[in-house]
Design an enzyme around this catalytic site. Structure first.
Site, mmCIF file in Angstrom:
data_model
loop_
_atom_site.group_PDB
_atom_site.id
_atom_site.type_symbol
_atom_site.label_atom_id
_atom_site.label_comp_id
_atom_site.label_asym_id
_atom_site.label_seq_id
_atom_site.Cartn_x
_atom_site.Cartn_y
_atom_site.Cartn_z
ATOM 1 N N SER A 89 0.616 -1.188 0.083
ATOM 2 C CA SER A 89 -0.131 0.062 -0.080
ATOM 3 C C SER A 89 1.008 1.326 -0.150
ATOM 4 O O SER A 89 0.708 2.298 -0.542
ATOM 5 C CB SER A 89 -0.708 0.228 1.318
ATOM 6 O OG SER A 89 -1.757 -0.880 1.008
ATOM 7 N N LYS A 92 0.436 3.860 -2.609
ATOM 8 C CA LYS A 92 -0.856 4.725 -2.748
ATOM 9 C C LYS A 92 -0.253 5.943 -1.977
ATOM 10 O O LYS A 92 -0.803 7.165 -2.649
ATOM 11 C CB LYS A 92 -1.806 4.351 -1.335
ATOM 12 C CG LYS A 92 -2.212 3.142 -1.264
ATOM 13 C CD LYS A 92 -3.098 3.528 -0.283
ATOM 14 C CE LYS A 92 -4.247 1.736 -0.429
ATOM 15 N NZ LYS A 92 -4.073 0.544 -0.044
ATOM 16 N N SER A 147 -5.921 3.376 4.505
ATOM 17 C CA SER A 147 -5.821 2.665 3.547
ATOM 18 C C SER A 147 -6.413 2.077 2.649
ATOM 19 O O SER A 147 -6.821 0.965 1.755
ATOM 20 C CB SER A 147 -4.885 1.544 3.654
ATOM 21 O OG SER A 147 -3.817 1.075 2.595
ATOM 22 N N LYS A 259 3.045 6.083 5.352
ATOM 23 C CA LYS A 259 2.004 5.420 4.498
ATOM 24 C C LYS A 259 2.844 3.728 4.989
ATOM 25 O O LYS A 259 3.507 4.102 5.037
ATOM 26 C CB LYS A 259 2.377 5.420 3.018
ATOM 27 C CG LYS A 259 0.748 4.952 2.627
ATOM 28 C CD LYS A 259 -0.637 4.498 3.141
ATOM 29 C CE LYS A 259 -1.636 4.056 2.551
ATOM 30 N NZ LYS A 259 -1.088 3.039 3.689
#
Length: 406
Positions: A89, A92, A147, A259
């Site tokens: 993720s 992203k 997320s 993140k």
């Protein structure tokens, strides 16, 4: 309610129903007790250990990692930085950057059927429904804090009209940033054999994103509240899953945000931004354990404890240069022209106590098809780049010769 959220942050408790806080499939896997065995990569030395005069890097569980000063571009730590791995993720970050570059934060997004139900069951989600309306800001908060994989699809459709076209834009933007070992195949990071990156490339993306002021808001926010929507009667509360932020279980002094990512194939992946004094460091860790939080703490300790950012004290006055006699004749001037100048101070990040006067300096005129030329000066320690400066052309010769002034 704020006390409840604070308690949830500290305890790591996440409800699974809409209206409170959402669980995330890519939330870092953290063991309750320390694992006695290290990963196969723990004993592997950092590539930067080979630099003469460089402090020895820490041992980390991650397969690949990079630590860099975001201002000077000095890479302080590097291990397997060009090895292609799955990002999960942290993908992203690119999705958020493109949304920040192309969308109005106050614009609205209506969830399509494809976006709301186009993700695999059990993956990170805020349970958005077909036809539900969010602002772009709310969608980005859901993307970066929770997320939410369906929000990645919705933002992709909003930016490019389709997920396929957005993925093409992701790869184009990665190429522009100098990412030569990256290929995106979706906007959320769910596992795909053709979806990969490297720590070096991810660092380039993370740095570019950090310099977008809109993006910073979405990685540094701890808690975000979304009021009831046209489809959801309850308020949603989003919590940042980066556990090194203040008040969380791996809290680290100076961490601004970042993140997280996790899939079975990717392991734990993590991007972290941290600031102490005049240093802003970015850490990227791929295929690690325990959320990659201990690895990141070791890297940040290493960076803040062993390095310093030093002002090179460059002369900010324009650099004099002589033109050809014929050019001076046409300009009706015999004076030297001073075309190149620095617009800001130049810094390097080096091991503490380094005599910066011994650094090697290399200069290059950067090509530019239109507009002023630039001279980029890079500084090296034992062949390793530790900082750079940029000089800009004050006046363009062709403009002077044609009598054009601005």
């Amino acid at each position: 309610m704020k006390q409840l959220i604070s308690a949830a942050l500290c305890a790591g408790l996440f409800a699974t129903q809409p209206g409170i806080i959402y669980a995330a499939e890519d939330d870092p896997i953290i063991t309750a007790t320390p694992v006695p065995e290290h990963s196969a990569y723990y004993s592997q030395a950092a590539d930067t250990d080979s630099i003469k005069g460089w402090p020895t890097g820490p041992s980390i569980e991650g397969q690949s990692a990079v630590l860099m000063d975001a201002v000077t571009d000095s890479v302080l730590y590097s291990k397997n930085a060009d090895e292609k791995l799955y990002p999960a993720s942290i993908t992203k970050i690119m999705t958020a950057l493109l949304a920040c570059e192309n969308l109005d934060m106050n614009d609205t997004i209506t969830m399509s059927q494809e976006a709301a139900y186009g993700i695999e069951s059990g993956s990170s989600s805020i349970y958005a429904e077909t036809g539900e309306v969010f602002t772009v800001e709310q969608a980005l908060m859901a993307l970066m804090l929770e997320s939410a994989n369906e929000m990645a699809l919705a933002l992709a459709e909003k930016v490019s009209g389709s997920v396929k076209k957005f993925v093409e834009l992701m790869n184009q933007r990665a190429e522009q940033l100098g990412c030569h070992n990256t290929h995106f195949n979706n906007p959320n990071g769910l596992h795909d054999e053709k979806h990969y990156t490297t720590a070096n490339d991810m660092m380039k993306i993370a740095k570019a994103a950090w310099y977008n002021p809109l993006y910073r808001k979405f990685v540094t926010t701890q808690v975000y509240e979304v009021p009831p929507t046209n489809m959801q009667p309850e308020t949603r509360y989003f919590l940042n899953h980066h556990k090194m932020m203040a008040g969380q279980s791996y809290a680290y002094d100076g961490v601004l945000g970042g993140k997280t990512g996790y899939t079975t194939n990717a392991g734990n992946t993590l991007v972290t931004y941290a600031k102490r004094g005049n240093m802003v460091l970015v850490a990227v860790v791929l295929n690690s354990t325990n959320g990659a939080f201990p690895d990141t703490a070791s890297l940040l300790d290493y960076g803040f404890d062993n390095f310093e950012k030093v002002d090179m004290n460059v002369d900010l006055n324009p650099v004099p240069a002589r033109y050809l006699p014929s050019e001076n004749y046409l300009l009706k001037s015999t004076d030297d022209i001073c075309p190149f100048y620095y617009i800001r101070h130049v810094y390097v990040t080096v091991p503490t106590g380094t005599d910066v006067s011994t650094l090697e300096k290399k200069q290059k005129v950067l090509p530019n098809s239109v507009g002023p030329k630039r001279i980029k000066s890079k500084y090296y320690l034992d062949g390793h780049m530790v900082g750079y400066g940029m000089q800009y052309e004050k006046e363009i010769l062709s403009d002077l010769l044609s009598g054009i002034s601005f």
